[in-house]
Design an enzyme around this catalytic site. Structure first.
Site, PDB file in Angstrom:
ATOM      1  N   ASN A  39       0.831  -1.191   0.000  1.00 25.63           N
ATOM      2  CA  ASN A  39       0.000   0.000   0.000  1.00 25.63           C
ATOM      3  C   ASN A  39       0.873   1.252   0.000  1.00 25.63           C
ATOM      4  OD1 ASN A  39       0.500  -0.895   2.765  1.00 25.63           O
ATOM      5  ND2 ASN A  39      -0.935   0.660   3.463  1.00 25.63           N
ATOM      6  N   GLU A  41       0.160   5.235   0.616  1.00 20.74           N
ATOM      7  CA  GLU A  41      -0.807   6.254   1.008  1.00 20.74           C
ATOM      8  C   GLU A  41      -0.445   7.615   0.425  1.00 20.74           C
ATOM      9  OE1 GLU A  41      -2.174   4.416   5.309  1.00 20.74           O
ATOM     10  OE2 GLU A  41      -0.917   6.212   5.303  1.00 20.74           O
ATOM     11  N   CYS A  50      -3.826   0.453  -2.925  1.00 17.51           N
ATOM     12  CA  CYS A  50      -3.824  -0.762  -2.110  1.00 17.51           C
ATOM     13  C   CYS A  50      -2.725  -1.711  -2.576  1.00 17.51           C
ATOM     14  CB  CYS A  50      -5.169  -1.467  -2.209  1.00 17.51           C
ATOM     15  SG  CYS A  50      -6.558  -0.514  -1.571  1.00 17.51           S
ATOM     16  N   GLU A  52      -2.923  -4.939  -3.091  1.00 18.29           N
ATOM     17  CA  GLU A  52      -3.417  -5.853  -4.120  1.00 18.29           C
ATOM     18  C   GLU A  52      -3.398  -5.182  -5.492  1.00 18.29           C
ATOM     19  OE1 GLU A  52      -5.901  -6.594  -0.323  1.00 18.29           O
ATOM     20  OE2 GLU A  52      -4.935  -4.906  -1.328  1.00 18.29           O
ATOM     21  N   CYS A  83     -10.323  -4.714   0.065  1.00 16.55           N
ATOM     22  CA  CYS A  83     -11.448  -3.782  -0.021  1.00 16.55           C
ATOM     23  C   CYS A  83     -12.308  -4.150  -1.227  1.00 16.55           C
ATOM     24  CB  CYS A  83     -10.936  -2.343  -0.132  1.00 16.55           C
ATOM     25  SG  CYS A  83     -10.197  -1.942  -1.728  1.00 16.55           S
ATOM     26  N   CYS A  86     -10.637  -3.623  -4.650  1.00 19.41           N
ATOM     27  CA  CYS A  86      -9.606  -4.630  -4.951  1.00 19.41           C
ATOM     28  C   CYS A  86     -10.233  -5.984  -5.257  1.00 19.41           C
ATOM     29  CB  CYS A  86      -8.599  -4.731  -3.817  1.00 19.41           C
ATOM     30  SG  CYS A  86      -7.416  -3.361  -3.844  1.00 19.41           S
TER      31      CYS A  86
END
Length: 130
Positions: A39, A41, A50, A52, A83, A86
C-alpha cells in the site's frame, strides 16, 4: 521464495505514514512469475493505492494477465480481506476458483476463493446486449 514470504517482505516497504497500517500482497501469475505490491498512502486519502492493486499493476506491467494465486498480509488481529475495489480488480484477472490467502503477521491465515470474496461479480458480460 514463497508467496507468503514475498508478501511479508514487500509489506515492510509500504508507505503508510498516516494510517501506519502496512499491507503487502504477492501473486503468482499463470505463467509462474511472482509479482508484489504494497500500500502507498497519500495525504489525500482516496488517492492511495492498495497492496493488491499494486501487485496487479506489476503483473500487467510484467506482461502477464491472469492470477493463479494471491497472498495478502497485514498486522491485524484477524486476516484482512481486500477492499471492495480490490475484490473487483482481483476478479478481473482471476477465475472464481483462484485461492486468495489472507494472513496476519502473527501467523493466522484464512483462504477463500475469488468467488467467495466477491459473489455476484460484475463482469463484461453484464454490458453485452447482443
Amino acid at each position: 521464495m514463497t508467496l507468503l514470504q514475498a508478501a511479508t517482505d514487500v509489506r515492510l516497504r509500504a508507505y503508510a505514514p498516516y494510517s501506519r497500517f502496512l499491507v503487502g500482497a504477492a501473486l503468482r501469475s499463470t505463467s509462474g512469475a511472482v509479482y508484489v505490491g504494497c500500500n502507498v498512502e497519500n495525504v489525500a486519502y482516496p488517492e492511495g493505492t492498495c497492496a493488491e492493486a499494486g501487485a496487479i499493476a506489476a503483473m500487467i506491467a510484467g506482461g502477464d494477465t491472469r492470477i493463479a494465486e494471491l497472498f495478502v498480509i497485514a498486522d491485524s488481529p484477524e486476516p484482512v480481506p481486500p477492499c471492495g475495489g480490490c475484490r473487483q480488480k482481483i476478479a478481473e484477472f482471476a477465475d472464481a476458483g483462484v485461492k486468495v490467502t489472507l494472513c496476519t503477521t502473527d501467523g493466522a491465515q484464512r483462504t477463500l476463493t475469488v468467488g467467495e470474496l466477491l459473489p455476484g461479480v460484475f463482469t463484461a458480460a453484464h454490458m453485452d446486449r447482443t
